[in-house]
Each structure stands twice: as structure tokens, then as C-alpha cells.
Design a protein around this motif. Structure first.
Motif, PDB file in Angstrom:
ATOM      1  N   GLY A  99      -6.215  -1.303 -48.147  1.00 15.65           N
ATOM      2  CA  GLY A  99      -5.693  -2.433 -47.385  1.00 15.65           C
ATOM      3  C   GLY A  99      -6.719  -3.490 -47.113  1.00 15.65           C
ATOM      4  N   GLY A 100      -7.648  -3.186 -46.228  1.00 11.12           N
ATOM      5  CA  GLY A 100      -8.734  -4.116 -45.959  1.00 11.12           C
ATOM      6  C   GLY A 100      -8.444  -5.127 -44.882  1.00 11.12           C
ATOM      7  N   ALA A 101      -8.535  -4.735 -43.634  1.00 11.40           N
ATOM      8  CA  ALA A 101      -8.315  -5.654 -42.519  1.00 11.40           C
ATOM      9  C   ALA A 101      -9.642  -6.220 -42.048  1.00 11.40           C
ATOM     10  CB  ALA A 101      -7.627  -4.922 -41.368  1.00 11.40           C
ATOM     11  N   GLY A 102      -9.660  -7.523 -41.847  1.00  9.36           N
ATOM     12  CA  GLY A 102     -10.868  -8.190 -41.366  1.00  9.36           C
ATOM     13  C   GLY A 102     -10.517  -9.451 -40.603  1.00  9.36           C
ATOM     14  N   HIS A 103     -11.545 -10.216 -40.274  1.00  7.72           N
ATOM     15  CA  HIS A 103     -11.369 -11.423 -39.456  1.00  7.72           C
ATOM     16  C   HIS A 103     -10.502 -12.496 -40.120  1.00  7.72           C
ATOM     17  CE1 HIS A 103     -14.119  -9.925 -36.481  1.00  7.72           C
ATOM     18  NE2 HIS A 103     -15.126  -9.860 -37.347  1.00  7.72           N
ATOM     19  N   LEU A 104     -10.438 -12.553 -41.426  1.00  7.77           N
ATOM     20  CA  LEU A 104      -9.689 -13.598 -42.130  1.00  7.77           C
ATOM     21  C   LEU A 104      -8.243 -13.200 -42.429  1.00  7.77           C
ATOM     22  CD1 LEU A 104     -12.458 -14.708 -44.655  1.00  7.77           C
ATOM     23  CD2 LEU A 104     -11.825 -15.783 -42.489  1.00  7.77           C
ATOM     24  N   ARG A 105      -7.793 -12.044 -41.986  1.00  9.57           N
ATOM     25  CA  ARG A 105      -6.474 -11.529 -42.388  1.00  9.57           C
ATOM     26  C   ARG A 105      -5.309 -12.398 -41.935  1.00  9.57           C
ATOM     27  NH1 ARG A 105      -8.035  -7.727 -38.432  1.00  9.57           N
ATOM     28  NH2 ARG A 105      -6.722  -7.803 -36.598  1.00  9.57           N
ATOM     29  N   ARG A 106      -5.373 -13.004 -40.778  1.00 10.26           N
ATOM     30  CA  ARG A 106      -4.235 -13.832 -40.324  1.00 10.26           C
ATOM     31  C   ARG A 106      -4.023 -15.045 -41.212  1.00 10.26           C
ATOM     32  NH1 ARG A 106      -3.264 -13.745 -33.912  1.00 10.26           N
ATOM     33  NH2 ARG A 106      -3.365 -11.489 -33.707  1.00 10.26           N
ATOM     34  N   LYS A 107      -5.100 -15.664 -41.641  1.00 13.94           N
ATOM     35  CA  LYS A 107      -4.972 -16.864 -42.464  1.00 13.94           C
ATOM     36  C   LYS A 107      -4.876 -16.557 -43.962  1.00 13.94           C
ATOM     37  CE  LYS A 107      -6.843 -21.437 -43.184  1.00 13.94           C
ATOM     38  NZ  LYS A 107      -7.799 -22.424 -42.765  1.00 13.94           N
ATOM     39  N   GLY A 132     -19.323   0.177 -56.798  1.00  9.37           N
ATOM     40  CA  GLY A 132     -20.184   0.650 -55.723  1.00  9.37           C
ATOM     41  C   GLY A 132     -20.629  -0.426 -54.752  1.00  9.37           C
ATOM     42  N   ALA A 133     -20.154  -1.650 -54.968  1.00  9.00           N
ATOM     43  CA  ALA A 133     -20.572  -2.772 -54.115  1.00  9.00           C
ATOM     44  C   ALA A 133     -20.052  -2.621 -52.695  1.00  9.00           C
ATOM     45  CB  ALA A 133     -20.092  -4.092 -54.705  1.00  9.00           C
ATOM     46  N   THR A 134     -20.837  -3.086 -51.759  1.00  6.68           N
ATOM     47  CA  THR A 134     -20.444  -3.093 -50.355  1.00  6.68           C
ATOM     48  C   THR A 134     -20.055  -4.505 -49.940  1.00  6.68           C
ATOM     49  OG1 THR A 134     -22.681  -3.556 -49.557  1.00  6.68           O
ATOM     50  CG2 THR A 134     -22.074  -1.217 -49.848  1.00  6.68           C
ATOM     51  N   LEU A 135     -19.486  -4.610 -48.753  1.00  6.89           N
ATOM     52  CA  LEU A 135     -19.140  -5.945 -48.247  1.00  6.89           C
ATOM     53  C   LEU A 135     -20.381  -6.805 -48.098  1.00  6.89           C
ATOM     54  CD1 LEU A 135     -16.418  -5.130 -45.579  1.00  6.89           C
ATOM     55  CD2 LEU A 135     -16.147  -5.776 -47.973  1.00  6.89           C
ATOM     56  N   GLY A 136     -21.501  -6.201 -47.740  1.00  3.60           N
ATOM     57  CA  GLY A 136     -22.754  -6.952 -47.651  1.00  3.60           C
ATOM     58  C   GLY A 136     -23.157  -7.545 -48.982  1.00  3.60           C
ATOM     59  N   GLN A 182     -21.458 -16.258 -50.257  1.00  2.00           N
ATOM     60  CA  GLN A 182     -21.962 -17.273 -49.328  1.00  2.00           C
ATOM     61  C   GLN A 182     -22.791 -18.323 -50.038  1.00  2.00           C
ATOM     62  OE1 GLN A 182     -23.846 -15.159 -46.121  1.00  2.00           O
ATOM     63  NE2 GLN A 182     -21.905 -14.336 -45.392  1.00  2.00           N
ATOM     64  N   LEU A 183     -23.430 -17.962 -51.127  1.00  2.00           N
ATOM     65  CA  LEU A 183     -24.195 -18.909 -51.924  1.00  2.00           C
ATOM     66  C   LEU A 183     -23.316 -20.064 -52.408  1.00  2.00           C
ATOM     67  CD1 LEU A 183     -26.983 -19.458 -53.258  1.00  2.00           C
ATOM     68  CD2 LEU A 183     -26.143 -18.176 -55.226  1.00  2.00           C
ATOM     69  N   PHE A 184     -22.024 -19.790 -52.610  1.00  2.00           N
ATOM     70  CA  PHE A 184     -21.064 -20.784 -53.092  1.00  2.00           C
ATOM     71  C   PHE A 184     -20.176 -21.330 -51.969  1.00  2.00           C
ATOM     72  CE2 PHE A 184     -22.193 -18.132 -56.674  1.00  2.00           C
ATOM     73  CZ  PHE A 184     -22.422 -19.064 -57.675  1.00  2.00           C
ATOM     74  N   GLY A 185     -20.495 -20.992 -50.733  1.00  2.00           N
ATOM     75  CA  GLY A 185     -19.689 -21.444 -49.599  1.00  2.00           C
ATOM     76  C   GLY A 185     -18.340 -20.757 -49.527  1.00  2.00           C
ATOM     77  N   LEU A 186     -18.249 -19.551 -50.032  1.00  2.00           N
ATOM     78  CA  LEU A 186     -16.997 -18.811 -50.079  1.00  2.00           C
ATOM     79  C   LEU A 186     -17.038 -17.607 -49.149  1.00  2.00           C
ATOM     80  CD1 LEU A 186     -16.542 -18.758 -53.951  1.00  2.00           C
ATOM     81  CD2 LEU A 186     -15.372 -20.254 -52.320  1.00  2.00           C
ATOM     82  N   ALA A 187     -15.866 -17.148 -48.785  1.00  2.00           N
ATOM     83  CA  ALA A 187     -15.726 -15.905 -48.029  1.00  2.00           C
ATOM     84  C   ALA A 187     -14.529 -15.156 -48.587  1.00  2.00           C
ATOM     85  CB  ALA A 187     -15.522 -16.202 -46.549  1.00  2.00           C
ATOM     86  N   VAL A 188     -14.616 -13.850 -48.601  1.00  2.00           N
ATOM     87  CA  VAL A 188     -13.539 -12.997 -49.091  1.00  2.00           C
ATOM     88  C   VAL A 188     -12.863 -12.355 -47.885  1.00  2.00           C
ATOM     89  CG1 VAL A 188     -13.046 -10.918 -50.453  1.00  2.00           C
ATOM     90  CG2 VAL A 188     -14.756 -12.544 -51.243  1.00  2.00           C
ATOM     91  N   PRO A 189     -11.527 -12.345 -47.844  1.00  2.00           N
ATOM     92  CA  PRO A 189     -10.864 -11.633 -46.740  1.00  2.00           C
ATOM     93  C   PRO A 189     -11.120 -10.137 -46.893  1.00  2.00           C
ATOM     94  CG  PRO A 189      -9.235 -12.408 -48.318  1.00  2.00           C
ATOM     95  CD  PRO A 189     -10.560 -12.937 -48.755  1.00  2.00           C
ATOM     96  N   ALA A 190     -12.031  -9.642 -46.087  1.00  2.00           N
ATOM     97  CA  ALA A 190     -12.448  -8.243 -46.209  1.00  2.00           C
ATOM     98  C   ALA A 190     -12.672  -7.672 -44.820  1.00  2.00           C
ATOM     99  CB  ALA A 190     -13.720  -8.166 -47.057  1.00  2.00           C
ATOM    100  N   GLY A 191     -13.274  -6.513 -44.771  1.00  2.00           N
ATOM    101  CA  GLY A 191     -13.529  -5.837 -43.506  1.00  2.00           C
ATOM    102  C   GLY A 191     -14.634  -6.505 -42.714  1.00  2.00           C
ATOM    103  N   VAL A 192     -15.100  -5.804 -41.690  1.00  2.00           N
ATOM    104  CA  VAL A 192     -16.071  -6.392 -40.770  1.00  2.00           C
ATOM    105  C   VAL A 192     -17.401  -5.633 -40.735  1.00  2.00           C
ATOM    106  CG1 VAL A 192     -14.308  -7.439 -39.320  1.00  2.00           C
ATOM    107  CG2 VAL A 192     -15.090  -5.125 -38.815  1.00  2.00           C
ATOM    108  N   VAL A 193     -17.511  -4.528 -41.445  1.00  2.00           N
ATOM    109  CA  VAL A 193     -18.745  -3.739 -41.457  1.00  2.00           C
ATOM    110  C   VAL A 193     -19.388  -3.891 -42.829  1.00  2.00           C
ATOM    111  CG1 VAL A 193     -19.726  -1.423 -41.203  1.00  2.00           C
ATOM    112  CG2 VAL A 193     -17.778  -2.114 -39.786  1.00  2.00           C
ATOM    113  N   SER A 194     -20.597  -4.435 -42.874  1.00  2.00           N
ATOM    114  CA  SER A 194     -21.228  -4.793 -44.153  1.00  2.00           C
ATOM    115  C   SER A 194     -21.514  -3.604 -45.051  1.00  2.00           C
ATOM    116  CB  SER A 194     -22.517  -5.567 -43.905  1.00  2.00           C
ATOM    117  OG  SER A 194     -23.467  -4.754 -43.245  1.00  2.00           O
TER     118      SER A 194
END
Length: 168
Positions: free
Chosen positions: A154-162, A120-124, A131-143
């Protein structure tokens, strides 16, 4: 729309009560307070009325809900974060296995930052913990988007190209 338009559960009252007693999370039917709110998803155009909403608090509740649905031949929908555009997270006359209360996120720094996320977790929720660990997950853009649905679709977001899609 009044709750009287919903179909009664296929399971008899005794079976439904026994199911509700074994669950840690609430089991809602149309006459219960909270049912109307629990059946709603982000897409307000979807107006479905399940006979039963099983609000799971953990994996044992999910197993019990799946078994109950199988034993009583109920149509099943799974609600994760509730940000469901197509409306598949709810149904008419069946059971919704609602994971929206299961929002735990665990980051394990000993594995290079592997993240375990409940259904049931959200992107937020994920962003807050990673973020507490300085990490980011390639995920969507709406929290408010649910991680389970985004990942499975699928899951398209800002980090998808890299870093690829969430599903990768």
C-alpha cells in the motif's frame, strides 16, 4: 542462538557450490562469516534461520536464485530493504533471496520524472535521488523502509491525500 541449530540446505554440497560460483553476489550458509548479520531484519523479535541467503547483486542473480530454489524445492522468502515487521522476509530452513544490495534508483527527467527503483532500495535512497530533481514520491515516512515492501503493501505517507498511496 548458535548457527549449529540451523538446518542444512536441501541441496547437496556440489549443487550449492555450483550455485555460489554462478552468483555475482555472496551465497551465505550458517557457517559463513556475515550469515548472522544477513539473516536479521528490522523487527528484532523475528529470529529465523534460513539454510541459504543469496545476496543478489542484479537481476541475473535473482533469476539464478529463483531457479535454484525451484530445482531444490526450497521455501523462498524475499528480503528487500529489510524493514519487515511481520518477518516474511526470512524463513527457517529455506532460501532468502536478499535484494538489500540492489539499491539503485534512476530518475528519468525525459519521462516527467519516472523513477525506477531496484528491489533493495529504501525510501531514503529514493528521496536522495528524487530531491535532486525537485521531485517527491508518495511513500512512507520512515527512511529505512524498503520501497518494494511498502509499495506491495500500500504505502501510506504524508502525500497520500493529494497524490494517493505508493501502490497507486
Amino acid at each position: 542462538m548458535s548457527s549449529s541449530t540451523a538446518t542444512e540446505p536441501k541441496a547437496d554440497e556440489a549443487a550449492l557450490q555450483a550455485f555460489a560460483m554462478q552468483m555475482r553476489g555472496p551465497v551465505l550458509t550458517p557457517e559463513h562469516p556475515g550469515y548472522e548479520e544477513a539473516r536479521l531484519i528490522w523487527n528484532g523479535l523475528i529470529d529465523r534461520r534460513p539454510a541459504i541467503i543469496a545476496q543478489c547483486s542484479g537481476a541475473a542473480d535473482v533469476v539464478d536464485a529463483v531457479n535454484f530454489a525451484r530445482e531444490h524445492d526450497l521455501l523462498v522468502s524475499i528480503r528487500g530493504g529489510g524493514h519487515n515487521v511481520s518477518g516474511n522476509a526470512v524463513n527457517d530452513e529455506g532460501i532468502v533471496i536478499d535484494l538489500s544490495q540492489m539499491r539503485g534508483v534512476h530518475v528519468d527527467p525525459s519521462t516527467g520524472g519516472r523513477v525506477r527503483v531496484q528491489g533493495g532500495a529504501t525510501l531514503g535512497d529514493v528521496d536522495r535521488e528524487t530531491q535532486l530533481f525537485g521531485l517527491a514520491v508518495p511513500a512512507g515516512v520512515v527512511s529505512t523502509t524498503g520501497v518494494a515492501g511498502l509499495t506491495l503493501h500500500g504505502g501510506a505517507g504524508h502525500l497520500r491525500r493529494k497524490h494517493g498511496l505508493t501502490i497507486d
